[in-house]
Design a protein around this motif. Sequence first.
Motif, PDB file in Angstrom:
ATOM      1  N   PHE A 132      25.565  65.126  21.410  1.00  0.00           N
ATOM      2  CA  PHE A 132      24.765  65.818  20.400  1.00  0.00           C
ATOM      3  C   PHE A 132      25.661  66.638  19.469  1.00  0.00           C
ATOM      4  N   VAL A 133      25.178  66.794  18.252  1.00  0.00           N
ATOM      5  CA  VAL A 133      25.894  67.522  17.214  1.00  0.00           C
ATOM      6  C   VAL A 133      25.046  68.731  16.814  1.00  0.00           C
ATOM      7  N   PHE A 134      25.709  69.843  16.559  1.00  0.00           N
ATOM      8  CA  PHE A 134      24.982  71.041  16.133  1.00  0.00           C
ATOM      9  C   PHE A 134      25.780  71.767  15.071  1.00  0.00           C
ATOM     10  N   MET A 135      25.138  72.693  14.402  1.00  0.00           N
ATOM     11  CA  MET A 135      25.782  73.422  13.315  1.00  0.00           C
ATOM     12  C   MET A 135      26.353  74.746  13.794  1.00  0.00           C
ATOM     13  N   ALA A 195      31.878  66.566   6.234  1.00  0.00           N
ATOM     14  CA  ALA A 195      32.294  66.762   7.635  1.00  0.00           C
ATOM     15  C   ALA A 195      31.396  65.943   8.569  1.00  0.00           C
ATOM     16  N   VAL A 196      30.099  65.957   8.271  1.00  0.00           N
ATOM     17  CA  VAL A 196      29.160  65.177   9.093  1.00  0.00           C
ATOM     18  C   VAL A 196      29.429  63.686   8.922  1.00  0.00           C
ATOM     19  N   ARG A 197      29.661  63.271   7.661  1.00  0.00           N
ATOM     20  CA  ARG A 197      29.912  61.853   7.375  1.00  0.00           C
ATOM     21  C   ARG A 197      31.157  61.356   8.118  1.00  0.00           C
ATOM     22  N   THR A 198      32.197  62.147   8.066  1.00  0.00           N
ATOM     23  CA  THR A 198      33.440  61.779   8.759  1.00  0.00           C
ATOM     24  C   THR A 198      33.190  61.627  10.258  1.00  0.00           C
ATOM     25  N   LEU A 199      32.490  62.597  10.809  1.00  0.00           N
ATOM     26  CA  LEU A 199      32.166  62.545  12.237  1.00  0.00           C
ATOM     27  C   LEU A 199      31.331  61.307  12.563  1.00  0.00           C
ATOM     28  N   PHE A 200      30.290  61.072  11.776  1.00  0.00           N
ATOM     29  CA  PHE A 200      29.389  59.940  12.034  1.00  0.00           C
ATOM     30  C   PHE A 200      30.157  58.621  11.905  1.00  0.00           C
ATOM     31  N   ARG A 201      31.015  58.534  10.885  1.00  0.00           N
ATOM     32  CA  ARG A 201      31.760  57.302  10.656  1.00  0.00           C
ATOM     33  C   ARG A 201      32.612  56.954  11.878  1.00  0.00           C
ATOM     34  N   GLU A 202      33.238  57.992  12.442  1.00  0.00           N
ATOM     35  CA  GLU A 202      34.123  57.753  13.587  1.00  0.00           C
ATOM     36  C   GLU A 202      33.380  57.596  14.900  1.00  0.00           C
ATOM     37  N   ARG A 203      32.273  58.341  15.049  1.00  0.00           N
ATOM     38  CA  ARG A 203      31.737  58.463  16.402  1.00  0.00           C
ATOM     39  C   ARG A 203      30.228  58.238  16.530  1.00  0.00           C
ATOM     40  N   ALA A 204      29.588  57.688  15.491  1.00  0.00           N
ATOM     41  CA  ALA A 204      28.127  57.526  15.574  1.00  0.00           C
ATOM     42  C   ALA A 204      27.701  56.734  16.803  1.00  0.00           C
ATOM     43  N   HIS A 205      28.540  55.823  17.241  1.00  0.00           N
ATOM     44  CA  HIS A 205      28.196  55.018  18.423  1.00  0.00           C
ATOM     45  C   HIS A 205      28.118  55.856  19.701  1.00  0.00           C
ATOM     46  N   GLU A 206      28.634  57.094  19.639  1.00  0.00           N
ATOM     47  CA  GLU A 206      28.542  57.997  20.804  1.00  0.00           C
ATOM     48  C   GLU A 206      27.505  59.088  20.587  1.00  0.00           C
ATOM     49  N   LEU A 207      26.857  59.108  19.422  1.00  0.00           N
ATOM     50  CA  LEU A 207      26.009  60.250  19.075  1.00  0.00           C
ATOM     51  C   LEU A 207      24.530  59.920  19.211  1.00  0.00           C
ATOM     52  N   ALA A 208      23.832  60.749  19.965  1.00  0.00           N
ATOM     53  CA  ALA A 208      22.383  60.596  20.099  1.00  0.00           C
ATOM     54  C   ALA A 208      21.662  61.265  18.933  1.00  0.00           C
ATOM     55  N   GLY A 209      22.005  62.512  18.669  1.00  0.00           N
ATOM     56  CA  GLY A 209      21.283  63.236  17.633  1.00  0.00           C
ATOM     57  C   GLY A 209      22.044  64.443  17.111  1.00  0.00           C
ATOM     58  N   ILE A 210      21.579  64.932  15.978  1.00  0.00           N
ATOM     59  CA  ILE A 210      22.077  66.195  15.429  1.00  0.00           C
ATOM     60  C   ILE A 210      20.887  67.132  15.309  1.00  0.00           C
ATOM     61  N   ILE A 211      21.066  68.368  15.760  1.00  0.00           N
ATOM     62  CA  ILE A 211      19.953  69.324  15.728  1.00  0.00           C
ATOM     63  C   ILE A 211      20.226  70.378  14.666  1.00  0.00           C
ATOM     64  N   VAL A 212      19.177  70.739  13.941  1.00  0.00           N
ATOM     65  CA  VAL A 212      19.353  71.630  12.802  1.00  0.00           C
ATOM     66  C   VAL A 212      18.130  72.541  12.632  1.00  0.00           C
ATOM     67  N   GLU A 213      18.386  73.774  12.228  1.00  0.00           N
ATOM     68  CA  GLU A 213      17.303  74.667  11.813  1.00  0.00           C
ATOM     69  C   GLU A 213      17.105  74.451  10.313  1.00  0.00           C
ATOM     70  N   PRO A 214      16.026  73.827   9.890  1.00  0.00           N
ATOM     71  CA  PRO A 214      15.885  73.510   8.470  1.00  0.00           C
ATOM     72  C   PRO A 214      15.826  74.751   7.577  1.00  0.00           C
ATOM     73  N   MET A 215      16.635  74.759   6.545  1.00  0.00           N
ATOM     74  CA  MET A 215      16.642  75.765   5.468  1.00  0.00           C
ATOM     75  C   MET A 215      17.204  77.130   5.851  1.00  0.00           C
ATOM     76  N   ILE A 216      17.024  77.541   7.117  1.00  0.00           N
ATOM     77  CA  ILE A 216      17.479  78.884   7.458  1.00  0.00           C
ATOM     78  C   ILE A 216      17.960  78.948   8.897  1.00  0.00           C
ATOM     79  N   GLN A 217      19.207  79.354   9.063  1.00  0.00           N
ATOM     80  CA  GLN A 217      19.732  79.608  10.405  1.00  0.00           C
ATOM     81  C   GLN A 217      19.384  81.047  10.735  1.00  0.00           C
ATOM     82  N   ALA A 218      18.382  81.204  11.558  1.00  0.00           N
ATOM     83  CA  ALA A 218      17.756  82.514  11.696  1.00  0.00           C
ATOM     84  C   ALA A 218      18.583  83.471  12.553  1.00  0.00           C
ATOM     85  N   ALA A 219      18.688  83.187  13.863  1.00  0.00           N
ATOM     86  CA  ALA A 219      19.403  84.112  14.751  1.00  0.00           C
ATOM     87  C   ALA A 219      20.871  84.219  14.365  1.00  0.00           C
ATOM     88  N   GLY A 220      21.398  83.194  13.706  1.00  0.00           N
ATOM     89  CA  GLY A 220      22.793  83.194  13.277  1.00  0.00           C
ATOM     90  C   GLY A 220      23.062  84.084  12.072  1.00  0.00           C
TER      91      GLY A 220
END
Lengths: 457, 457
Positions: free
Chosen positions: B144-147, B208-233
């Motif tokens: 999994f990928v996260f921000m 950065a995401v594109r580079t990661l996906f290009r190299e490793r998408a075959h190992e990636l299930a999902g990317i999780i994101v807080e849409p529009m606003i990273q609140a607690a961060g």
Amino acid sequence: MDRERQQELREKDRQYVWHPFTQMKDYAAQDHVLIEKADGIMLYDADGKSYYDTISSWWCNVHGHGNPRIKEAIRRQLEQFDHIMFSGLTHQPGIELAEQLVQVTPDGLTKVFYSDNGSTAVEVAIKMSFQYWQQIGQQSKTNFVFMENSYHGDTIGAVSVGGVDLYHAMFKPLLFNAIRVPSPDVRQLGNERTPEREAALVADALDAVRTLFRERAHELAGIIVEPMIQAAGGMVIYPAAYLRGLRELCAQFNVHLIADEVATGFGRTGRMFACEHAGISPDILCLSKGLTAGMMPLAATLCREEIYAAFYDDYATQKTFFHGHSFTGNPVACAVALESLRLFRDEAVLEQSQAAANTLTEQMNTFTSLPHVADVRQLGMIAALDLYRDPETRTPFASDLRIGTRMYHAGLAEGLILRPLGDTIYYWLPLCTTPSQIEDIVERTQRVLRQVTAPLS
Amino acid sequence: MDRERQQELREKDRQYVWHPFTQMKDYAAQDHVLIEKADGIMLYDADGKSYYDTISSWWCNVHGHGNPRIKEAIRRQLEQFDHIMFSGLTHQPGIELAEQLVQVTPDGLTKVFYSDNGSTAVEVAIKMSFQYWQQIGQQSKTNFVFMENSYHGDTIGAVSVGGVDLYHAMFKPLLFNAIRVPSPDVRQLGNERTPEREAALVADALDAVRTLFRERAHELAGIIVEPMIQAAGGMVIYPAAYLRGLRELCAQFNVHLIADEVATGFGRTGRMFACEHAGISPDILCLSKGLTAGMMPLAATLCREEIYAAFYDDYATQKTFFHGHSFTGNPVACAVALESLRLFRDEAVLEQSQAAANTLTEQMNTFTSLPHVADVRQLGMIAALDLYRDPETRTPFASDLRIGTRMYHAGLAEGLILRPLGDTIYYWLPLCTTPSQIEDIVERTQRVLRQVTAPLS
């Protein structure tokens, strides 16, 4: 509810809902039961047909459905205030419930950390234990131990300490490494069960823990256990001696004993908490389900003072326990839990349910003579038996027969909500169940049992 | 409540309760606010003093406290039935809520899986995505990928995809490996912010995401994101273009886009869901908090039909999603959520709150001229600003000054519940907040701000 409306709801159910622990394809052929009313131990479907809720709606319900005092407690709390944050702010129901939980739980637990469900109660326990050792300078103590056949919830931390492969094996790459020890499952003795052999089996299971602790206690944070009964793992009731031995080993080797009483807490086993059967106190205790009498989500993790003390310091030392959920300490849920504890006292619920438990003992004995039945067992308002093609040799039915599923469906026709675990048939009764209801439930179950097994004999 | 009773409760609070996200030693010197009543946006302590709940009790409350229609919905449901199991059994509120969630959420999400809180909604999403790839024959897709700066909850799975080190670093040995990508936090541009530079920053983050996906998408299930606003961060509001880019990359490289709208859902950002700002649909969507209008625990994870379909098969194929919580689909919580959605329609809540959001925009502008303030930002009913010793150079205050904590305490004296994240001061207002209340809140906050910062200038 008229049939057309029922049909519409059933179609929408299939169209929009993904039910938990359910192969939704099973449901293509067989409707879920559409519940419209609940009262005491009884559920009523949209046609008015009644069912005994023999498993207390997933081991939660304590005083029966629709208890008027619980409803009134909700109404009263809502007149004061609904949900508010439990950080920076505090409130009477949250405080009073914590006080009462410290009073009713086994000795030595002094602090209450709220969350929302059994899984989060276990996650809190794991993180609390882990961070404790980090903060007292024993950084190598990062591993957890769990029992074969154990189940502690479905979040990744809880799954990591789970021992039922059906639920857990799939997610292995996401789990942290934890160490499995044997379950003192006395059913392994088959027909050779004697008190001596049981004691030897318990001693062997404890030896495995002792050997592990002797070699690796310096790496171990805690061991998590379902006291007295491994529920989801097949209603495995084991001797109290195992718990006493575990308590001693944890003290001797300095490993936290984490008791997961999410299912067993609040009277189900005949004592308020299952740990009482062994006369022990854990270092950390997880509660949910019966905490709100099965009415709404609430959980609590209790710990000893020395654990709390290791987090209590100046902010700058960075020892804060950074865990929380939005609805932590929900005032309505706390008010319900308080009212449930009042009911325990005012209506002497534990004492009352003892008569029912005695009836359950008598009634469970009548199963032993039925074909295909083995290992009839009971603890308080929980009882279970296993079905085998040949119970003498413990030869199972072919798994594609799905005996448990057949029992479930045949049970519905007889007005019973049964929810077998594989070929283990069990009851997990509300404490309000009366002796005559138990007789009726057992009679119906035996009809179902004969009906399901007769064509297979 | 008389003072003696208050004192008694405060002592018991310290004696028995471990509050979430709280260094309990801070609380030795300073009382928690003992709340006795709540109405609309106002909370009242045991002395009758009122406070604006400017953060909606941890970003949950939608229609204000004590809404009579919500209370009536709870009463009505309790007259029918309280909690029942949601497996094998089903019920009207659970079904109808699922239907409505599918209707109101972004297109393409067809199935609803209930749980209890934001953390479990995220755990369900992770396990669902993981198991999906296993079952369609892409077993290598397990990561999994996260921000950076993201927060998705406190259970071990949710912490594993968390990017705020304060909350997460301690537990590293228990977490699964996940891959961090940069946050498109436009505050990095400081005083050099222009639309062009923002676009370039977004493009870099997507690269950065594109580079990661290009190299490793075959190992990636999902990317999780807080849409529009990273609140607690830190209430990081970022451009919608980032989300659109992420949606395209996920489609192109076959990686699940998991949107965590636990905090942003149900109107807070000015749209029903934050994804709407970018006009995108995720593959999996996590909801909680505002789902019940902030009244009680309930969560939902929605997914696309193709994900559901990968689990739908004969039982023997072992594709069942073995996840569930005792209180899944709690009927009372579902009834509350349904009533909240009715309120949204009947009282045109989104449209009404637009006027308030416009006032908030005007009012936030008045902060920009105050000393120590930088990066004033807003999205719907959410607004934030950062405090710096020197806002020009973004030089922070010394951390031991604990400016946020000072703001919190000074806020209480001014009748405000503020809960700064470090030196970020923010509002997360109930949708019922009126323009004049916003003016009052901002006026009080500015008094607090001057009071706290004046001696430091």
